[in-house]
Design a protein around this motif. Structure first.
Motif, PDB file in Angstrom:
ATOM      1  N   ARG A 197      38.937 -13.083 -11.591  1.00  0.00           N
ATOM      2  CA  ARG A 197      38.055 -14.049 -10.915  1.00  0.00           C
ATOM      3  C   ARG A 197      37.382 -13.310  -9.769  1.00  0.00           C
ATOM      4  N   PHE A 198      36.046 -13.326  -9.734  1.00  0.00           N
ATOM      5  CA  PHE A 198      35.284 -12.546  -8.777  1.00  0.00           C
ATOM      6  C   PHE A 198      34.652 -13.458  -7.725  1.00  0.00           C
ATOM      7  N   LEU A 199      34.826 -13.091  -6.450  1.00  0.00           N
ATOM      8  CA  LEU A 199      34.327 -13.895  -5.334  1.00  0.00           C
ATOM      9  C   LEU A 199      33.453 -13.025  -4.439  1.00  0.00           C
ATOM     10  N   TYR A 200      32.320 -13.588  -4.007  1.00  0.00           N
ATOM     11  CA  TYR A 200      31.469 -12.913  -3.038  1.00  0.00           C
ATOM     12  C   TYR A 200      31.227 -13.847  -1.857  1.00  0.00           C
ATOM     13  N   ASP A 201      31.554 -13.365  -0.679  1.00  0.00           N
ATOM     14  CA  ASP A 201      31.391 -14.162   0.536  1.00  0.00           C
ATOM     15  C   ASP A 201      32.108 -15.507   0.405  1.00  0.00           C
ATOM     16  N   GLY A 202      33.294 -15.470  -0.247  1.00  0.00           N
ATOM     17  CA  GLY A 202      34.113 -16.665  -0.375  1.00  0.00           C
ATOM     18  C   GLY A 202      33.734 -17.591  -1.515  1.00  0.00           C
ATOM     19  N   GLN A 203      32.660 -17.289  -2.245  1.00  0.00           N
ATOM     20  CA  GLN A 203      32.210 -18.152  -3.331  1.00  0.00           C
ATOM     21  C   GLN A 203      32.420 -17.466  -4.676  1.00  0.00           C
ATOM     22  N   ARG A 204      32.822 -18.237  -5.673  1.00  0.00           N
ATOM     23  CA  ARG A 204      33.046 -17.661  -6.994  1.00  0.00           C
ATOM     24  C   ARG A 204      31.731 -17.173  -7.580  1.00  0.00           C
ATOM     25  N   VAL A 205      31.724 -15.922  -8.019  1.00  0.00           N
ATOM     26  CA  VAL A 205      30.534 -15.329  -8.610  1.00  0.00           C
ATOM     27  C   VAL A 205      30.559 -15.480 -10.126  1.00  0.00           C
ATOM     28  N   TRP A 206      31.726 -15.157 -10.715  1.00  0.00           N
ATOM     29  CA  TRP A 206      31.786 -15.173 -12.185  1.00  0.00           C
ATOM     30  C   TRP A 206      33.229 -15.175 -12.625  1.00  0.00           C
ATOM     31  N   GLN A 207      33.496 -15.908 -13.696  1.00  0.00           N
ATOM     32  CA  GLN A 207      34.795 -15.848 -14.351  1.00  0.00           C
ATOM     33  C   GLN A 207      34.586 -16.090 -15.834  1.00  0.00           C
ATOM     34  N   HIS A 236      49.694 -10.669   0.511  1.00  0.00           N
ATOM     35  CA  HIS A 236      48.409 -11.320   0.205  1.00  0.00           C
ATOM     36  C   HIS A 236      47.563 -11.507   1.462  1.00  0.00           C
ATOM     37  N   VAL A 237      47.487 -10.453   2.265  1.00  0.00           N
ATOM     38  CA  VAL A 237      46.840 -10.565   3.573  1.00  0.00           C
ATOM     39  C   VAL A 237      45.390 -11.009   3.462  1.00  0.00           C
ATOM     40  N   ASP A 238      44.671 -10.492   2.482  1.00  0.00           N
ATOM     41  CA  ASP A 238      43.242 -10.775   2.376  1.00  0.00           C
ATOM     42  C   ASP A 238      42.911 -11.920   1.427  1.00  0.00           C
ATOM     43  N   ALA A 239      43.917 -12.556   0.855  1.00  0.00           N
ATOM     44  CA  ALA A 239      43.662 -13.651  -0.094  1.00  0.00           C
ATOM     45  C   ALA A 239      43.200 -14.908   0.648  1.00  0.00           C
ATOM     46  N   PRO A 240      42.339 -15.700   0.038  1.00  0.00           N
ATOM     47  CA  PRO A 240      41.882 -16.932   0.688  1.00  0.00           C
ATOM     48  C   PRO A 240      43.045 -17.856   1.049  1.00  0.00           C
ATOM     49  N   LEU A 277      38.757 -24.157   1.295  1.00  0.00           N
ATOM     50  CA  LEU A 277      39.631 -23.352   0.442  1.00  0.00           C
ATOM     51  C   LEU A 277      39.520 -23.799  -1.012  1.00  0.00           C
ATOM     52  N   MET A 278      39.516 -25.096  -1.250  1.00  0.00           N
ATOM     53  CA  MET A 278      39.365 -25.613  -2.604  1.00  0.00           C
ATOM     54  C   MET A 278      38.067 -25.115  -3.225  1.00  0.00           C
ATOM     55  N   LYS A 279      36.996 -25.152  -2.451  1.00  0.00           N
ATOM     56  CA  LYS A 279      35.694 -24.703  -2.964  1.00  0.00           C
ATOM     57  C   LYS A 279      35.727 -23.223  -3.312  1.00  0.00           C
ATOM     58  N   THR A 280      36.337 -22.426  -2.436  1.00  0.00           N
ATOM     59  CA  THR A 280      36.422 -20.984  -2.675  1.00  0.00           C
ATOM     60  C   THR A 280      37.155 -20.677  -3.971  1.00  0.00           C
ATOM     61  N   GLY A 333      37.554 -22.670  -6.517  1.00  0.00           N
ATOM     62  CA  GLY A 333      37.065 -23.402  -7.678  1.00  0.00           C
ATOM     63  C   GLY A 333      37.947 -24.567  -8.068  1.00  0.00           C
ATOM     64  N   ALA A 334      38.737 -25.084  -7.117  1.00  0.00           N
ATOM     65  CA  ALA A 334      39.600 -26.240  -7.396  1.00  0.00           C
ATOM     66  C   ALA A 334      38.746 -27.502  -7.407  1.00  0.00           C
ATOM     67  N   THR A 335      38.755 -28.209  -8.497  1.00  0.00           N
ATOM     68  CA  THR A 335      37.880 -29.370  -8.645  1.00  0.00           C
ATOM     69  C   THR A 335      38.601 -30.697  -8.433  1.00  0.00           C
ATOM     70  N   THR A 336      39.889 -30.643  -8.150  1.00  0.00           N
ATOM     71  CA  THR A 336      40.639 -31.871  -7.862  1.00  0.00           C
ATOM     72  C   THR A 336      41.796 -31.524  -6.946  1.00  0.00           C
ATOM     73  N   ASP A 337      42.279 -32.520  -6.207  1.00  0.00           N
ATOM     74  CA  ASP A 337      43.485 -32.311  -5.410  1.00  0.00           C
ATOM     75  C   ASP A 337      44.616 -33.195  -5.919  1.00  0.00           C
TER      76      ASP A 337
END
Length: 332
Positions: free
Chosen positions: A89-99, A142-146, A164-167, A169-173
């Motif tokens: 799972r690839f993230l750029y600036d906290g946002q998912r780029v591609w999976q 996991h120091v650098d993990a969201p 955090l959910m947005k970063t 890609g969590a679509t429900t809580d």
């Protein structure tokens, strides 16, 4: 396409790969701050250098086109690191780029944006989070993990939790907590704890794969029937886990496994830290988990575990396999 592979060994291990016009890549082993001695030379202003950084801090440098999709770069990265592409799972600036895929099982490919679309500059970093099919989390710093700082603090504002959910890609809580379920009595739990202790050979995190026959031999046929009646899916892999305290945590993540049932085998008062935490729209929630109870969540729910500092944790997991998975909505 023609390809050539050149390997250079020095104080840091470096691997350089050229694949047509797609990318030039350098893998750096060692600390996250370490840089390769092998520079990636600029051929044209149409191309930029980017770095993909995994959860351990290992960096891989690519040269990519500003205007073309990043997908070939990500596929090359996965091949070089011996990962399956659906694990990345690839993230750029906290946002998912591609999976790859929607849930890791459908095989649907979601096309990625280009560096230009993302307003990337030369030298920018993309973070890669590894998610494994059927995995039940990995203990580490996991120091650098969201969200790691939130796990360490044990709290978050509603705004922080939603971000955090947005970063991730969590679509429900939505998760289920069955604190009063009493799925396993003391005798059955003790038998599973003894089984885990007997199989432990020095590792701090023991994961045992169990068949239904194995589980029945430990807890009895009646208890197995009760468990299977409770678990909301038929096709499941079963794991028994024993974790010793090491002041490590499990980073916030979403699973590849469509649904997971967790059954603690000891009360949550038997250890310090190691609390299962869900990210919700209202903040972080750590449900009570008495021995023999259960939680159920899908792979659309962000969750992690706080630093485990004292006492041994034991749990039984039922993980839904792909063959039994229902169709899930898109992440978009």
């Amino acid at each position: 396409r023609s390809s050539s592979l050149e390997l250079a060994l020095s104080g840091l291990a470096a691997l350089r790969l050229r694949i047509g016009a797609v990318a030039s890549v350098v893998i750096c082993a060692g600390a996250a701050s370490a840089r390769c001695a092998m520079p990636v030379r600029t051929r044209s202003q149409k191309n930029i250098n980017i770095v993909i950084c995994d959860q351990t801090g290992e960096e891989t440098s690519f040269r990519v086109s500003r205007t073309e999709s990043l997908r070939p770069c990500f596929e090359t990265y996965a091949e070089l690191r011996y990962f399956e592409i659906y694990e990345c799972r690839f993230l750029y600036d906290g946002q998912r780029v591609w999976q790859h895929g929607i849930d890791g099982h459908t095989g649907l490919v979601v096309e990625s944006a280009s560096p230009q679309d993302l307003n990337m500059e030369d030298g920018d970093r993309i973070d890669m989070m590894l998610v494994r099919r059927g995995d039940i989390g990995t203990w580490g710093d996991h120091v650098d993990a969201p969200g790691t700082a939130l796990l360490v603090a044990g709290r978050a504002t509603a705004a922080e939790s939603r971000a955090l959910m947005k970063t991730l890609g969590a679509t429900t809580d939505a998760f289920e907590s069955h604190a009063d379920a009493k799925l396993l009595d003391a005798t059955a739990r003790a038998a599973l704890v003894a089984c885990a202790d007997a199989r432990q050979t020095g590792e701090s995190d023991l994961k045992l794969d169990l068949t239904r026959e194995d589980l029945a031999a430990c807890v009895g046929a009646a208890a197995l029937d009760r468990l299977l009646a409770f678990v909301p899916f038929d096709n499941a892999s079963i794991k028994l886990r024993r974790v010793e305290p090491a002041e490590k945590l499990i980073n916030f993540h979403t699973d590849v496994t469509p649904r997971t049932v967790q059954i603690p085998l000891v009360d949550d008062t038997a250890y310090a830290g190691g609390r299962l935490v869900f990210a919700t729209r209202e903040g972080l929630v750590a449900p009570p988990r008495p021995a023999g109870s259960a939680t159920i969540h899908t792979n659309r729910v962000a969750h992690g575990v706080t630093p485990h500092t004292r006492g041994t944790r034991y749990a039984l997991f039922f993980l839904e396999t792909a063959a039994d998975a229902p169709a899930l909505p898109s992440l978009e």
